[in-house]
Design a protein around this motif. Structure first.
Motif, short mmCIF file in Angstrom:
data_model
loop_
_atom_site.label_atom_id
_atom_site.label_comp_id
_atom_site.label_asym_id
_atom_site.label_seq_id
_atom_site.Cartn_x
_atom_site.Cartn_y
_atom_site.Cartn_z
N ALA A 1 0.83 -1.21 0.00
CA ALA A 1 0.00 0.00 0.00
C ALA A 1 0.86 1.26 0.00
O ALA A 1 0.57 2.23 -0.71
N LEU A 2 1.94 1.26 0.78
CA LEU A 2 2.81 2.44 0.82
C LEU A 2 3.51 2.66 -0.51
O LEU A 2 3.62 3.79 -0.99
N ALA A 3 3.98 1.57 -1.12
CA ALA A 3 4.64 1.69 -2.43
C ALA A 3 3.68 2.25 -3.47
O ALA A 3 4.05 3.12 -4.28
N GLU A 4 2.45 1.76 -3.47
CA GLU A 4 1.45 2.25 -4.42
C GLU A 4 1.15 3.74 -4.17
O GLU A 4 1.05 4.53 -5.11
N LYS A 5 1.03 4.12 -2.92
CA LYS A 5 0.73 5.51 -2.56
C LYS A 5 1.83 6.45 -3.06
O LYS A 5 1.55 7.55 -3.56
N LYS A 6 3.09 5.99 -2.96
CA LYS A 6 4.21 6.85 -3.31
C LYS A 6 4.69 6.64 -4.76
O LYS A 6 5.64 7.30 -5.20
N GLY A 7 4.04 5.73 -5.48
CA GLY A 7 4.41 5.50 -6.87
C GLY A 7 5.77 4.87 -7.04
O GLY A 7 6.48 5.16 -8.00
N LEU A 8 6.13 3.97 -6.12
CA LEU A 8 7.44 3.33 -6.14
C LEU A 8 7.33 1.86 -6.52
O LEU A 8 6.30 1.21 -6.28
N VAL A 9 8.39 1.34 -7.09
CA VAL A 9 8.45 -0.08 -7.45
C VAL A 9 8.90 -0.87 -6.22
O VAL A 9 9.90 -0.55 -5.58
N LEU A 10 8.15 -1.90 -5.91
CA LEU A 10 8.43 -2.78 -4.77
C LEU A 10 8.21 -4.21 -5.21
O LEU A 10 7.16 -4.54 -5.75
N THR A 11 9.21 -5.06 -4.98
CA THR A 11 9.05 -6.45 -5.37
C THR A 11 9.88 -7.35 -4.46
O THR A 11 10.63 -6.88 -3.60
N ALA A 12 9.70 -8.66 -4.64
CA ALA A 12 10.42 -9.67 -3.86
C ALA A 12 11.41 -10.37 -4.76
O ALA A 12 11.17 -10.58 -5.96
#
Length: 346
Positions: free
Chosen positions: A110-121
């Motif tokens: 949710a935080l990554a989506e809010k800030k428009g950042l790429v987040l992955t595993a």
């Protein structure tokens, strides 16, 4: 193709940072491995003298030139370090486990989506030679419809040989279900999608162990049974995959060779790369053909290229947040199933 180069920071320089990420980042011209967090050692500079040192996570995250952070630290730190990195406007790759609970994973996404950042595993085992071979056989229809799938990833690791490792310490997010479980479950879920239910037996089998070191997780589907298992008290790791379908069976042992190659300080720009020895190739049994199937070459580099393209070009992630949340949920359900001795509906 963009000419932009992403500056990368690593939090941690143990096995993951040193032998998995650094070699691929160092030979990929799209990245510059700029800074590594090591609180007292200077092993990153031994790998590459041009890498800068940070003595704390805050020091790394305060560097505005760092675009992308890899979190390669003990499991109980992943969530907070990832939250801090996202709050500092960094794109983030998290080693497995992505988070210790589904609730934590959802907060990160949710935080990554809010800030428009790429987040992955970092689900690198999708690019193992054996898994690529299985996907190819399934896509070609050589096995028909899969009825039963079993995957094992075993190790022989007596407590006395590994007692000083943080992986042998008890606590939230520790144990084999968090260490090898994310690999096996991610592969199964990529192949077969969301299960109907989860049943698990997670236990301690090694003398003197204080963590769970064995798991048997069963994913139920309407038309198939999927089993993933791992034990740290198996001498040898030859049993890997047993697939049985309506047209044939495929049996395979051995491990993808990339990790053992990287541990020899061989960089992944050396060719040939990721080619399995023939004694690890699997065998197909069917009416159309029975015999040995040469393995596809493994290669983790596409993971890094995809992360770059997601950040710079807006390409869809290969390891998607929805897939990460699914894997994390299955681990939560497996732990509950084992504890309460019941079948958990997904």
């Amino acid at each position: 193709m963009s000419s932009r180069i992403l500056n990368v920071g690593l939090i941690g320089f143990g096995l993951s940072g040193r032998y998995f990420h650094s070699p691929f980042l160092s030979v990929n011209p799209r990245f510059k491995l700029k800074k590594v967090v090591e609180r007292s050692k200077n092993e990153a500079q031994e790998f590459d003298p041009d890498i800068e040192n940070a003595r704390s996570v805050d020091e790394l995250l305060s560097d505005k030139s760092v675009d992308l952070v890899f979190i390669c630290t003990p499991n109980d730190t992943h969530f907070q370090y990832a939250m801090d990195a996202l709050e500092n406007d960094k794109h983030v790759v998290i080693e497995k486990p992505f988070a210790n609970t589904e609730a934590e994973a959802r907060q990160l996404v949710a935080l990554a989506e809010k800030k428009g950042l790429v987040l992955t595993a970092y689900q690198n085992r999708r690019w193992d030679s054996d898994f690529l071979t299985i996907k190819k056989l399934m896509n070609e229809g050589k096995l028909g419809d899969i009825i039963e799938y079993e995957c094992r990833y075993d190790r022989y690791r007596p407590v006395a040989q590994a007692a000083n490792s943080w992986k042998e310490q008890p606590g939230v997010g520790y144990g084999n279900i968090y260490n090898l479980g994310p690999h096996l479950l991610d592969q199964a879920l990529v192949l077969f999608g969301t299960p109907e239910s989860v049943t698990a037996d997670i236990r301690t089998v090694r003398p003197g162990s204080v963590i769970d070191d064995y798991f048997d997780v069963r994913l139920t589907y309407a038309d198939k049974l999927v089993i993933v298992k791992s034990s740290l008290m198996v001498y040898g790791n030859f049993l890997r995959y047993n697939l049985h379908g309506t047209k044939g069976s495929f049996i395979k042992g051995g491990l993808d060779p990339q990790e053992e190659t990287l541990r020899k300080d061989i960089l992944p720009n050396v060719q040939p790369w990721g080619v399995e020895p023939e004694d690890r190739w699997g065998k197909l049994y069917s009416d159309d053909f029975t015999g040995v199937i040469p393995s596809e070459a493994g290669d983790y580099m596409p993971f890094y290229d995809n992360v770059y393209e997601a950040i710079v070009e807006g390409t869809e992630l290969a390891v998607k947040p929805s897939e990460i949340l699914r894997t994390t949920r299955v681990i939560d359900l497996a732990l509950e199933s084992s504890r309460d001795k019941k079948v958990m509906t997904y």
